[in-house]
Design an enzyme around this catalytic site. Structure first.
Site, PDB file in Angstrom:
ATOM      1  N   CYS A   1      50.812  62.198  53.079  1.00 40.41           N
ATOM      2  CA  CYS A   1      50.503  60.771  53.222  1.00 40.41           C
ATOM      3  C   CYS A   1      51.386  59.968  52.271  1.00 40.41           C
ATOM      4  O   CYS A   1      51.580  60.385  51.129  1.00 40.41           O
ATOM      5  CB  CYS A   1      49.031  60.551  52.882  1.00 40.41           C
ATOM      6  SG  CYS A   1      48.501  58.835  53.005  1.00 40.41           S
ATOM      7  N   LEU A   2      51.910  58.833  52.747  1.00 44.40           N
ATOM      8  CA  LEU A   2      52.767  58.003  51.898  1.00 44.40           C
ATOM      9  C   LEU A   2      52.019  57.479  50.672  1.00 44.40           C
ATOM     10  O   LEU A   2      52.641  57.135  49.673  1.00 44.40           O
ATOM     11  CB  LEU A   2      53.338  56.819  52.697  1.00 44.40           C
ATOM     12  CG  LEU A   2      54.381  57.157  53.770  1.00 44.40           C
ATOM     13  CD1 LEU A   2      54.745  55.909  54.562  1.00 44.40           C
ATOM     14  CD2 LEU A   2      55.630  57.778  53.160  1.00 44.40           C
TER      15      LEU A   2
END
Ligand code: NI
Length: 148
Positions: A88-89
């Protein structure tokens, strides 16, 4: 406006539930364009509005088969099972294996309010689930079954 900074884990906003989009105006179009630029800039395959600090039910995705904008998305069917690594960013450098459905169908509006139905398998099915979880304040690490 261009790309925005990504909210990182530890910020309480990531645990909040996003609100339904009721107004399909220029402001929504700008939000979607900014999310699109942000996702491509940071080389993600998906981004939820909360990840740029906006608690609205908007997701953008590109799993290698083109750009998708999802406004007020809902999963309408999910079948089978898959296990794969996710990231996930908002959690740079963190990865883990989750269990997700193998095939997912999503119903969502676009920036004009028109409804569409999308189907995803493999990465795209995982991405639908991951991004829609963000709208509920759920982070993928809550669903990690093992690290690889
Ligand atoms: Ni994410």
């Amino acid at each position: 406006m261009g790309y925005r900074e990504i909210v990182k884990v530890g910020d309480p906003i990531l645990k909040k539930k996003s609100r339904k989009v009721e107004v399909f105006d220029e402001k929504l179009a700008r939000l979607i364009e900014d999310m699109k630029e942000t996702m491509y800039h940071f080389e993600g395959v998906g981004l939820a509005a909360v990840q740029i600090g906006v608690l609205r039910r908007v997701v953008v995705m590109d799993c290698g088969d083109g750009f998708l904008e999802l406004v007020n998305p809902q999963i309408i069917s999910a079948e089978g099972e898959q296990e794969a690594q996710e990231g996930c960013l908002s959690l740079p450098g963190e990865y883990g294996v989750t269990k997700r459905p193998a095939v997912v169908k999503v119903q969502a509006q676009d920036r004009t309010g028109k409804w569409h139905i999308y189907k995803g398998t493999e990465l795209k099915a995982r991405c639908f689930c991951h991004e829609l979880d963000h709208l509920e304040g759920i982070i993928f690490t809550q669903k990690v079954i093992r690290k690889e």
